[in-house]
Design an enzyme around this catalytic site. Structure first.
Site, PDB file in Angstrom:
ATOM      1  N   GLU A  61     -14.893 -22.665  18.636  1.00 40.16           N
ATOM      2  CA  GLU A  61     -14.669 -23.062  17.240  1.00 40.16           C
ATOM      3  C   GLU A  61     -15.978 -23.148  16.459  1.00 40.16           C
ATOM      4  OE1 GLU A  61     -12.426 -26.691  17.592  1.00 40.16           O
ATOM      5  OE2 GLU A  61     -10.649 -25.672  18.372  1.00 40.16           O
ATOM      6  N   HIS A 121      -9.395 -32.243  11.901  1.00 42.81           N
ATOM      7  CA  HIS A 121      -9.359 -31.496  13.157  1.00 42.81           C
ATOM      8  C   HIS A 121     -10.581 -31.878  13.968  1.00 42.81           C
ATOM      9  CE1 HIS A 121      -9.347 -28.154  16.027  1.00 42.81           C
ATOM     10  NE2 HIS A 121     -10.650 -28.104  15.799  1.00 42.81           N
TER      11      HIS A 121
END
Ligand code: IDP
Ligand code: MG
Length: 168
Positions: free
Chosen positions: A137, A126
């Site tokens: 994130e 990712h």
């Protein structure tokens, strides 16, 4: 060009296939610096928060199982923060397209990803897609003191009655 940080996860398929070293070598081609790293046993809460933007997708439940490691022997991921000029674009480029069958075969996803028979894209890695996602994130996966460069503001908070796990 801006100095950026970006979140990288080596997903459970990457760990199970012992691809960590290969993936980190590929990422070092970017000449970016690693600013944080940890191995994380992913809770459902963390998985759902991380992929909150995809909650209406038909593959959401499978994706949560995948990132939690339910489909692999390893119930964990390796989380890293990469730091440097244009970090978000540089890392996304070397990762390749989301669909591993369409990704450039020389990219990480093109080389190591696959589509499972149930249709999930197991693409090994990712990487944050844009500065807003990166900030959200990184703050989800790391505490300020775990990241060596401070590009987001921090504050001191006072805690009362803290409990923590210690060696017995
Ligand atoms: P990205 O990881 O390239 O940013 P997203 O659209 O954010 O792509 O999707 C998150 C993850 O969900 C992908 O990396 C992949 O593992 C999975 N995924 C995305 N789209 C599909 C799909 O159409 N079918 C199956 N899995 C998908
Ligand atoms: Mg994404």
């Amino acid at each position: 060009m801006a100095i950026e940080q970006t979140l990288v996860l080596i997903k459970p398929d990457g760990l199970t296939k012992s691809l960590t070293g290969n993936i980190l070598s590929r990422l070092s081609e970017t000449r970016l610096e690693i600013a944080a790293a940890r191995i994380v046993a992913v809770t459902r809460e963390l998985a759902e928060e991380h992929y909150a933007q995809l909650k209406d997708e038909p593959f959401f439940d499978e994706l949560i199982n995948y990132i939690m490691g339910e489909l692999h022997e390893r119930r964990r991921v390796m989380a890293l923060v990469y730091h440097g000029e244009d970090a978000i674009k540089k890392v996304r480029e070397i990762c390749g397209d989301t669909n591993p069958e369409e990704a450039d075969p020389r990219s990480i996803r093109g080389a190591y990803g696959r589509i499972t028979t149930s249709g999930i894209y197991e693409n090994a890695i990712h990487a944050s897609a844009n500065p807003e996602d990166a900030e959200r994130e990184i703050k989800l996966w790391f505490r300020p003191k775990e990241v060596v460069y401070r590009i987001y503001p921090v504050q001191e908070i006072e805690l009362e009655e803290v409990k923590r796990l210690d060696w017995a």
